[in-house]
Design an enzyme around this catalytic site. Structure first.
Site, PDB file in Angstrom:
ATOM      1  N   SER A 192       0.506  -7.766  -4.205  1.00 54.85           N
ATOM      2  CA  SER A 192      -0.349  -8.090  -3.059  1.00 54.85           C
ATOM      3  C   SER A 192      -1.741  -7.572  -3.343  1.00 54.85           C
ATOM      4  O   SER A 192      -1.920  -6.613  -4.104  1.00 54.85           O
ATOM      5  CB  SER A 192       0.198  -7.443  -1.780  1.00 54.85           C
ATOM      6  OG  SER A 192      -0.759  -7.488  -0.745  1.00 54.85           O
ATOM      7  N   TYR A 205       2.838   0.170   3.390  1.00 55.83           N
ATOM      8  CA  TYR A 205       2.865  -1.057   2.587  1.00 55.83           C
ATOM      9  C   TYR A 205       1.860  -0.985   1.449  1.00 55.83           C
ATOM     10  O   TYR A 205       2.190  -1.259   0.285  1.00 55.83           O
ATOM     11  CB  TYR A 205       2.569  -2.251   3.487  1.00 55.83           C
ATOM     12  CG  TYR A 205       2.514  -3.576   2.761  1.00 55.83           C
ATOM     13  CD1 TYR A 205       3.669  -4.167   2.279  1.00 55.83           C
ATOM     14  CD2 TYR A 205       1.298  -4.233   2.562  1.00 55.83           C
ATOM     15  CE1 TYR A 205       3.630  -5.392   1.615  1.00 55.83           C
ATOM     16  CE2 TYR A 205       1.238  -5.448   1.903  1.00 55.83           C
ATOM     17  CZ  TYR A 205       2.411  -6.029   1.437  1.00 55.83           C
ATOM     18  OH  TYR A 205       2.363  -7.226   0.770  1.00 55.83           O
TER      19      TYR A 205
END
Length: 326
Positions: A192, A205
């Site tokens: 990501s 995250y």
């Protein structure tokens, strides 16, 4: 005939054609050339993965399913991993239905749950038993969380780290010895952009994605001498459906901060990401950033002018807190 020759021919014919028709003709010709190039590239991409043993983790997700269809059509020997046997069987049926057995291989299915790290050794053994080796490992699994730091428990932190970091790194370590012995292999981390850029309320995250990015960056350098390629793909939010209409809160937040935050989470379609993964495997690219201009600018700001980015993000947090209190 090349595109330049065709353009010259059209220019010479300009006297015989109304000038208003020249530009549309050039656009049509350029579009045709691009279409042919794209079709040839896709055909070449499929032929490059033929007979390759490809492992896809979280194959039942949107991106995993799109990857499974692409690599299956390309003639790869798929090993599909996921947490649900029913969903894996459903994916198996969709892949094998009307498939030509002379051109494709029936996928192998393996239950893989990164939240159960104690099972990883058995899972890796099962994966290797399928074909005896792995040519391409696509680490696609991920779990997201959006919450203030103080509200996240240690247990939840650990679960996110297991799925986003310890899981992919453990599987990579498991298949690495066979790749080293064959002096061939490709490991792809579908990560990501938050593995390179942290934004508020994604602490766990972002931390897990930063850890994964660092691990695979280190791995890339360590295994290059064995002919093994390690690729990382940093993408923005995966948009599997049409985004809902956004309602502007009152009072209106800092415009620049809100714009940057919206761009950082502006999604990419699973099919687009899957195509990028296929191209990354075929071209052996080591690092890919699949993002719109604003996230890319934010990355440069983080490296060159961090105080500016920190101030913008902090202003966005203050405005969001104020909006919640109103």
């Amino acid at each position: 005939m090349s595109l330049s020759s065709l353009v010259k021919l059209l220019v010479r014919a300009n006297m015989a054609l109304p000038s208003v028709m020249v530009l549309p003709l050039l656009i049509v010709v350029a579009a045709g050339v691009y279409y042919i190039y794209n079709e040839v590239t896709q055909f070449m991409s499929k032929s490059l993965v033929r007979n390759k043993v490809v492992v896809i983790t979280d194959a039942v997700s949107g991106v995993g399913t799109e990857c499974a269809h692409l690599f299956h059509k390309g003639g790869a020997r798929l090993i599909l991993c996921g947490t649900s046997w029913d969903k894996l069987e459903s994916l198996y049926d969709s892949l094998t239905h009307d498939a030509d057995p002379r051109e494709t291989f029936a996928p192998k299915l393996v239950i893989l749950d990164f939240s159960d790290m104690d099972s990883m050794e058995d899972v890796v053994s099962e994966v290797l038993e399928c074909y005896g080796c792995v040519d391409v490992l696509i680490c696609n699994s991920s779990v997201k969380l959006k919450a203030p730091v103080q509200s996240i428990s240690l247990e939840l932190d650990r679960n996110i780290m297991d799925i986003n970091y310890f899981g992919p790194s453990t599987v990579a370590k498991g298949v690495l010895p066979t790749m080293i012995s064959r002096r061939s292999g490709h490991i792809v981390l579908v990560n990501s952009i938050q593995g390179r850029l942290a934004i508020p309320f994604r602490s766990s995250y972002a931390a897990s994605k930063h850890a994964a990015q660092a691990f695979f960056d280190c791995l890339r350098a360590e295994v290059e001498e064995y002919g093994i390629v390690v690729s990382t793909i940093s993408h923005t939010f995966i948009n599997a459906s049409d985004p809902p209409p956004v309602e502007e809160p009152e009072p209106k937040p800092n415009a620049l901060a809100a714009f940057i935050a919206s761009q950082l989470t502006h999604g990419v379609r699973p099919s687009v990401l899957a195509n990028e993964i296929m191209q990354t495997v075929n071209r052996k690219r080591k690092e890919v950033v699949l993002a719109h201009p604003i996230p890319r600018v934010a990355l440069y700001l983080r490296s060159l002018f961090p105080p500016i980015l920190f101030a913008v993000l902090a202003a966005g947090v203050k405005d969001s807190v104020l909006a919640e209190q109103m």
